[in-house]
Design a protein around this motif. Sequence first.
Motif, short mmCIF file in Angstrom:
data_model
loop_
_atom_site.label_atom_id
_atom_site.label_comp_id
_atom_site.label_asym_id
_atom_site.label_seq_id
_atom_site.Cartn_x
_atom_site.Cartn_y
_atom_site.Cartn_z
N VAL A 1 -4.79 16.42 84.12
CA VAL A 1 -3.35 16.82 84.69
C VAL A 1 -2.33 16.47 83.44
N GLU A 2 -1.51 17.42 83.04
CA GLU A 2 -0.80 17.18 81.93
C GLU A 2 0.65 17.93 82.06
N ARG A 3 0.98 18.52 83.21
CA ARG A 3 2.22 19.17 83.51
C ARG A 3 2.75 18.86 84.69
N LYS A 4 4.04 18.84 84.79
CA LYS A 4 4.74 18.31 86.09
C LYS A 4 5.61 19.64 86.62
N PHE A 5 5.79 19.60 87.97
CA PHE A 5 6.67 20.68 88.64
C PHE A 5 8.16 20.51 87.78
N CYS A 6 8.58 21.81 87.55
CA CYS A 6 10.08 22.07 86.96
C CYS A 6 10.11 20.88 85.70
N ARG A 7 9.29 20.76 84.96
CA ARG A 7 9.29 19.86 83.79
C ARG A 7 8.64 20.67 82.71
N CYS A 8 9.25 20.77 81.35
CA CYS A 8 9.04 21.32 80.27
C CYS A 8 7.99 20.62 79.47
N GLY A 9 7.11 21.48 78.85
CA GLY A 9 6.40 20.52 77.75
C GLY A 9 4.98 19.97 78.53
#
Length: 444
Positions: A291-299
């Motif tokens: 897992v490397e991305r979060k909700f409503c977060r870029c990059g």
Amino acid sequence: MAGAGVVECALCIGCTRWAYKRCTYIGAYDSESWPSLTSSDDFECVPRLCRLILAAYEDDISNPKYAPPGGYGVNPEWVVRRVDYDQTQGRCPPYLIYVDRDAREVVLAMRGLNLVRESDYKVLMDNRLGMQMFDGGYVHHGLLKAAVWVLERESDMLKSLWVGTGSCYKMVFAGHSLGSGVVALMGVVAVNHRNKLGGVPRELLKCYAMAPARCMSLNLAVKYADVIYSVVLQDDFLPRTPTPLEDIFRSIFCLPCLMFLVCLRDTFIPESGKLRDPRRLYAPGRIYHIVERKFCRCGRFPPEVRTAIPVEGRFEHIVLSCNATSDHGIVWIEREAQKAVERLKERAEGTTAPPIQKMERKQSMEKEHKDALERAVSLNVPHAVAPSESATEESHKTPPPEKQVEGASHGRSRSSGTNWDELVEKLFEKNASGNLVLKKDVGK
């Protein structure tokens, strides 16, 4: 008229709510209840195996096109055999056999689907829902034939390499995408016919499926979780798509449309109905979710690895994400897995682990596997079998080296119900020169 207006409003609100939930669903939600990986011991080999798989994509390892930063780290002297499309005769993707003397492993690494090769599509499309049974569950017919063909061709080579190392190396199968389905079923077949590989103990037989295809029914996916490890990067579409593989890759250029239709269809299938469908295929074994991305977060953020042997909720939800296809790439899996391993090692710096820690971790993984098997039985998963104490102990007990080959002839599982020759005859037939050729109308 007023009643019709109320119904229309309710319908619009319901559809809007469904669309919002589906469009805001991210891959991290699939594993949010799973524990995070705390030790790199179980995951450390993943970047190295990814580099070996990348080497299988190359026409010439000495002049690589896809080498990750720092190179493959592949010693050309340890490459025992490379098999290309001409040699596979369309039976499976290209692969290589490698003896890693540093990691003490005999590795067979297989590449993924080649979009311009018709033979790869033939392997994918050689299947019908519920067509092929093996070891008490359903598997993908074309992938099973590919797995049996590879083992029939390479078993003598793998056996001699393993015996030549003193019968103490691990036997590892690793693959990506289409190759992941082939090597996963190679692991299942090899466990049931260990005599073909010189009697390799179950605990020394490992399979790593990168971006795994859904290739076996749920009871088999849980049963072989101590042998098969699936590695999924965030939003990867393939482990989440229950649509037959042939439909996925036939629609590869309209994948967003297909994924949306699958989302819509699965909305109306209850979880209990999915679990009790014996023909429904799943990603195999224990799952490592990066897992490397979060909700409503870029990059991309520093990757976290979560692991479990899930029974219900085993990547059942399609993620409508622009990264669904890029996360399927072996290059990205290798990069993010390497970052995750480095993070785990950094956390471990400055602490001295007690010698018993590895044994405790092994025992906890064995208990987790046993709990997953019992959970599958409690949920009425078709053909799921609860583990008995004697069977659990026997499957994880290493026999003495002098008895490994002696007991190999009896190494096939009782549940497989067939010996090797019967399995080959069921899937193939031999021509006048003794070569395996495709058998028509198998499984009807």
